[in-house]
Design a protein around this motif. Structure first.
Motif, PDB file in Angstrom:
ATOM      1  N   LEU A  76      -3.086  -0.892  11.286  1.00  0.00           N
ATOM      2  CA  LEU A  76      -3.338  -1.088   9.852  1.00  0.00           C
ATOM      3  C   LEU A  76      -2.317  -0.314   9.025  1.00  0.00           C
ATOM      4  CD1 LEU A  76      -7.242  -0.875   9.566  1.00  0.00           C
ATOM      5  CD2 LEU A  76      -5.821  -2.907   9.342  1.00  0.00           C
ATOM      6  N   LEU A  77      -2.063   0.934   9.440  1.00  0.00           N
ATOM      7  CA  LEU A  77      -1.102   1.752   8.696  1.00  0.00           C
ATOM      8  C   LEU A  77       0.281   1.122   8.750  1.00  0.00           C
ATOM      9  CD1 LEU A  77      -2.265   5.322   9.715  1.00  0.00           C
ATOM     10  CD2 LEU A  77      -2.283   4.366   7.417  1.00  0.00           C
ATOM     11  N   ALA A 106       0.895  -2.002   9.046  1.00  0.00           N
ATOM     12  CA  ALA A 106       0.908  -3.215   8.226  1.00  0.00           C
ATOM     13  C   ALA A 106       1.143  -2.872   6.767  1.00  0.00           C
ATOM     14  CB  ALA A 106      -0.416  -3.960   8.385  1.00  0.00           C
ATOM     15  N   GLU A 107       0.723  -1.672   6.391  1.00  0.00           N
ATOM     16  CA  GLU A 107       0.849  -1.269   4.996  1.00  0.00           C
ATOM     17  C   GLU A 107       2.180  -0.565   4.734  1.00  0.00           C
ATOM     18  OE1 GLU A 107      -1.664   1.996   3.932  1.00  0.00           O
ATOM     19  OE2 GLU A 107      -2.290   1.057   2.071  1.00  0.00           O
ATOM     20  N   ILE A 121      -1.214  -8.864   8.712  1.00  0.00           N
ATOM     21  CA  ILE A 121      -0.286  -9.368   7.696  1.00  0.00           C
ATOM     22  C   ILE A 121       0.420  -8.194   7.033  1.00  0.00           C
ATOM     23  CG2 ILE A 121      -0.170 -10.602   5.497  1.00  0.00           C
ATOM     24  CD1 ILE A 121      -2.640 -12.216   6.586  1.00  0.00           C
ATOM     25  N   GLU A 122       1.728  -8.247   6.952  1.00  0.00           N
ATOM     26  CA  GLU A 122       2.476  -7.157   6.344  1.00  0.00           C
ATOM     27  C   GLU A 122       2.235  -7.120   4.849  1.00  0.00           C
ATOM     28  OE1 GLU A 122       6.601  -6.426   7.221  1.00  0.00           O
ATOM     29  OE2 GLU A 122       6.240  -7.186   9.260  1.00  0.00           O
ATOM     30  N   LEU A 123       1.902  -5.952   4.362  1.00  0.00           N
ATOM     31  CA  LEU A 123       1.510  -5.862   2.952  1.00  0.00           C
ATOM     32  C   LEU A 123       2.669  -5.482   2.037  1.00  0.00           C
ATOM     33  CD1 LEU A 123      -1.911  -4.039   3.409  1.00  0.00           C
ATOM     34  CD2 LEU A 123      -1.505  -6.467   3.098  1.00  0.00           C
ATOM     35  N   ILE A 173       1.765   6.295   3.355  1.00  0.00           N
ATOM     36  CA  ILE A 173       0.553   5.911   4.081  1.00  0.00           C
ATOM     37  C   ILE A 173      -0.693   6.513   3.437  1.00  0.00           C
ATOM     38  CG2 ILE A 173       1.727   5.543   6.280  1.00  0.00           C
ATOM     39  CD1 ILE A 173       0.593   8.309   7.117  1.00  0.00           C
TER      40      ILE A 173
END
Lengths: 596, 394
Positions: free
Chosen positions: A92-93, A95-96, A127-129, A152
């Motif tokens: 998740l990190l 991706a962000e 999905i890349e944010l 982050i």
């Protein structure tokens, strides 16, 4: 007996004191739990969730950094549930996060990258944010670059700015997906109360906050045959650089550092410690002059206590937050800027060089020094006094780029003319060092005797305490200082701006009856500066401080006024402390700044 | 043949009673331990949604030793589909105030706060009138207890008790690490009881009518009554006080429009129950005897067959993407991923199997998020995707 409790970690029984967190217990047991938002300098946040562990019997996982151990707890740090969750969180990190690692300044020294590598995150399913958000990079500050796409949201910088520095330039704004770390009204870092101290850079796990680097500019200058490139090195660099070169914290690498700088191609490798000694002579004289005017002439215009002005982060802080107390600051420039002003005047003349062909580079443990060199008033030599400021970290990059095997370098000595220093100059790198150096000189100047401390070590001003106080009673002074007889010289030392605030509040209300105060912006003084190797924590800073004091005791001369080159400088050029040339080149004035 | 259902309407909360002075002075004549035992034996659980036993909460706070303690009434009613607390505060504010004062008496707190949702500003003036009158009476009977209103500023997350306290202390409304729990270190770091508006009114009922009367209502593990905010595709939206433990089937018979496809129990952070599971689902707190038992803060949203479950979920996720505080990774990034994920699947940019990856993510969010909200944001996602998968894809 009562304050112990028993738990098991991954089946191993552990006995420990009450009040410890799961993370601390695991560390004691030799089990590493990954962390991101956790930092030993800061309060616990528990928001990255990377350190989650399973407590048997509980439905949910617990953040190891924020959960205190309880009697009988059975903790699993590597169960399947934990692994899967942890991996998810790292994904998740990522991706962000703008994970374009090869184009990142922190490539190779990034905590998120390390975790991704440890957990072998090979695919990016989420999905890349970052492409969806309009991130802009704040590069207006001469010291710090802030790139939100790499952030982050661990809030280490926010906690650093608030807890260590009490500045609160960085803060959290918005909520949900728009939550970000920003400044007042989202202005550029250059336009807010930011002191450029760089502690946020030092505490950032990723490349979201980095120093503005001047590596290419310096290479260019070195390669230019028409330029004479002079480099000065601050005292704290020699006890930090080793860490960047793979050594343990606390290694002194003065000789190797000098050798490396020579091999890099600098034309002259000199020492900021030389101007540190000079600062002591100027500042000590200034203090005694102020005391004389205040005590003998009863001049009420004279501002006491006098406060040191070596730390540019501190200077910007007082300009923003205590502008009415600017008169308390010593008018002395910092050693870096004194050096810069002398290089293009005294040094140029002595070496028969045209000042416009001199490029003056400084290696500093500090990011605020970059801003300081940029100040418009720092052109007293007729040119920009210091052209480029590199941090300890940037120097390490230069050395690595040049392919030098640091281990194998034969220690070398600083070049002459402005390369000589005493132990008093070296201890500028640690909190309390300026105070100690000043007392060694001032006391001797006034009484004709050495300070009454064993081996000249003024222990009360050393150490990691945030605010330190000390006093020396002056007895039997020389004739011209007779007015100081019986005066108890009261001093205070603070490091970390949050502690500076404590002292300044006392000064503001008139509660403080100090004569002389030393303030350093960074925790531990310059050795914990924002330009020093990452990571930093209390133990590392302690090691660096020990190295500084060892360097001091190892030197033959340990009092600034005994520095032969400083004595020669006065004889040949400056004539006398606080004289006209000094006034022009070595002293400065300050700017009142708004809080917002 | 008509299905005979049992849905027991009750009338405690809004019962018009003008005897709060009598109830207050009679209650505080009893010993605190007695009152705590009364609450414990009533088995009243928190009505905000989490269902922590109220008697235990008061007991823990009463036992914490501290020179100062606080009572907070959580009126930050922000869960989409809940609108009962504002009704309580406008119709029977004295019951809430009385309950707060009793709580203060029991726990040793001298100061109470009502944390009022920013959007309920219109209630403030009337509420202050009631507080003034209440305070006047407290003085008469020598009860040292003050009540103040603290206006929220509109963040959903501030309904989470520790975020609420952060917000009251002047900081950003972000949930704290637990432990310590508010009963040990709450507002200003001192022991604090924080109860939902409705919970406090139930304590009034218990103190006035006795624990037994309350306990006799409802079913095992879910005693007493509860206010339900009924909305959506229903001919009779509104607020209803019902006994806990009813089956969702019964509920839909009463409130449905004859075409109910699904019911969202517990608001946006709750669960969606499809028609085929109505019969097996009871409304109440988790217990060992009942099959599926869903707690709710009161929100019951009915959807009929004209609704797209994709749109429903999209709406919830939009809400959470914006309203999560943003501090912890699983909730902040997770919500964005869920929202973008279902859109990508719908558009055909991600395969349908991507939903499985997202379902796994919801497990991580439940396991690892920092606060109760973060742990439950994915409930709607998992229950909707599991039951209406085809609507997510096509």
């Amino acid at each position: 007996m009562d304050n112990k409790l028993n738990i098991t970690i991954n089946g191993l029984p552990v006995k420990l004191e009450k009040g410890k967190t799961i993370l601390e217990a695991a560390e004691k047991t030799g089990i590493k739990i990954p962390t991101l938002c956790y930092h030993k300098d800061l309060c616990v946040a528990g928001n990255c969730r990377v350190c989650v562990v399973e407590v048997v019997g509980q439905k949910r996982l617990s953040a190891a950094c924020a959960t205190p151990c309880e009697e009988g707890m059975e903790i699993l740090t590597n169960s399947l549930k934990v692994r899967n969750s942890r991996k998810h969180i790292i994904e998740l990190l990522l991706a962000e996060h703008n994970a374009d690692c090869t184009k990142c300044y922190r490539n190779g020294n990034c905590e998120l990258q390390e975790l991704a590598s440890e957990y072998k995150i090979m695919t990016q399913d989420f999905i890349e944010l970052t492409p969806l958000k309009n991130y802009t990079i704040d590069m207006f500050s001469p010291s710090i670059i802030k790139d939100d796409s790499k952030c982050i949201r661990c809030q280490r910088c926010v906690r650093t700015c608030a807890e260590l520095q009490g500045v609160n330039a960085l803060t959290v704004a918005y909520k949900g997906d728009r939550m970000k770390i920003t400044t007042f009204f989202e202005k550029a870092l250059n336009d807010v109360v930011c002191t450029n101290c760089g502690q946020c850079v030092n505490h950032c796990p990723t490349g979201a906050l980095v120093e503005k680097n001047y590596i290419e500019e310096v290479w260019e200058a070195i390669s230019d045959p028409n330029k004479h490139v002079v480099v000065q090195t601050a005292p704290a660099v020699r006890v930090g650089l080793g860490e960047e070169m793979g050594m343990k914290p606390g290694e002194r690498v003065t000789g190797k550092m000098v050798a490396a700088l020579k091999r890099l191609g600098f034309d002259s490798v000199l020492d900021t410690d030389f101007t540190a000694d000079l600062t002591i002579v100027e500042e000590g004289t200034e203090l005694l002059t102020r005391l004389k005017k205040a005590i003998v002439e009863k001049n009420t215009e004279i501002k006491l206590p006098m406060i040191t002005s070596c730390s540019p982060g501190w200077i910007k802080y007082i300009e923003h937050l205590y502008p009415d107390n600017l008169g308390n600051l010593s008018t002395c420039k910092s050693p870096q800027q004194m050096f810069g002003a002398l290089v293009k005047t005294y040094y140029a003349k002595a070496r028969n060089l045209a000042p416009e062909n001199i490029v003056s580079v400084s290696i500093m443990p500090c990011t605020a020094k970059k801003f300081e060199a940029h100040r418009p008033e720092m052109h007293d030599s007729g040119y920009r006094d210091v052209d480029y400021v590199l941090t300890t970290r940037e120097l390490a990059i230069l050395i690595k780029q040049a392919g030098l095997d640091f281990d194998k370098l034969e220690p070398a000595r600083f070049d002459r003319l402005m390369g000589d220093s005493t132990g008093a100059g070296v201890i500028f790198g640690a909190t309390g060092g300026v105070m100690e150096a000043a007392l060694r000189t001032a006391y001797e100047l006034v009484t004709g005797r050495e300070v009454p401390f064993e081996n000249l070590n003024i222990m009360p001003v050393r150490g990691i305490e945030g605010v330190k106080k000390a006093s020396i009673k002056i007895e039997n002074p020389l004739k011209e200082w007779a007015f100081l007889d019986g005066v108890e010289l009261k001093c205070a030392v603070a490091h970390g701006l949050v502690n500076a605030k404590i002292i300044m509040e006392a000064v503001k209300t008139g509660e403080a009856d100090f004569h002389f105060i030393e303030i350093m912006a960074c925790p531990g003084g310059c050795l914990g500066g924002g330009g020093q190797p990452i990571p930093t924590n209390p133990e590392i800073r302690k090691k660096r401080a020990e190295a500084i004091y060892a360097e001091d005791s190892g030197l033959p001369l340990r009092k600034s006024h005994e520095n032969p080159e400083v004595q020669k400088l006065y004889k040949d050029f400056l004539i006398e402390p606080l004289g006209e040339i000094s006034h022009h080149l070595l002293h400065t004035n300050y700017t009142k700044r708004e809080r917002f | 043949m008509a299905y005979s259902y049992q849905l027991k309407r009750v009338d405690f909360i809004f019962r018009n009673e003008n005897d709060w002075e009598k109830v207050l002075s009679a209650t505080i004549k009893k010993k605190p331990e007695e009152l705590i035992n009364e609450l414990i034996s009533s088995e009243l659980k928190g009505r905000g949604g989490a269902g922590f036993p109220t008697g235990l909460k008061w007991k823990l706070t009463a036992e914490s030793k501290a020179p100062e303690k606080y009572v907070i009434c959580n009126a930050d009613e922000g869960e989409p589909g809940t609108f009962k607390d504002r009704e309580i505060l406008s119709k029977v504010p004295y019951k809430v105030l009385t309950a707060m004062a009793v709580c203060g008496y029991v726990t040793g707190a001298k100061q109470g706060f009502i944390y009022l949702r920013g959007e309920y500003k219109f209630l403030e003036a009337e509420l202050y009138k009631a507080i003034d009158e209440f305070q006047y009476y407290c003085k008469e009977i020598d009860l040292d207890f003050k009540i103040k209103i603290f206006m929220g500023s509109g963040a959903y997350i501030c309904g989470e008790e520790t975020a609420l306290m952060e917000s009251m202390e002047g900081r950003r409304g972000e949930p704290r690490n637990k432990p310590p729990f508010p009963t040990q270190a709450g507002y200003m770091g001192v022991p604090t009881v924080i109860n939902n508006v409705e919970t406090l009114v139930h304590t009034w009922t218990i103190f006035k009518y006795g624990a037994k009367k309350f306990y006799d209502l409802g079913v095992q593990y879910s005693r007493g009554t509860k206010l339900f905010s009924v909305s959506g595709d229903t001919p009779k939206p509104g607020i209803y006080e019902l006994e806990l433990g009813m089956s969702l089937q019964d509920f839909v018979y009463e409130f449905g429009d004859g075409d109910t496809k699904a019911v969202q129990v517990g608001g946006a952070s709750g669960f969606l129950v499809p028609r085929k599971k109505f019969k097996d689902t009871a409304i109440g707190y988790e217990g060992k005897l009942v099959g599926i038992s869903l707690p709710t803060g009161g929100s019951m949203m009915l959807f009929n067959s004209s609704r797209s479950m994709f749109n429903v979920l999209d709406n919830y996720l939009e809400f959470f993407r914006e309203e999560c505080c943003g501090q912890c990774t699983p909730c902040r990034v997770g919500c964005q991923q869920l929202l973008l994920g279902i859109k990508a699947v719908k558009r055909g940019e991600k395969p349908a199997s991507y939903l499985n990856k997202l379902l796994k993510l919801t497990e991580t969010m439940q396991l690892t998020a920092k606060c109760g909200l973060g742990q439950s944001v994915a409930n709607s996602f998992s229950s909707i995707v599991e039951n209406f998968r085809e609507e997510m894809i096509y």
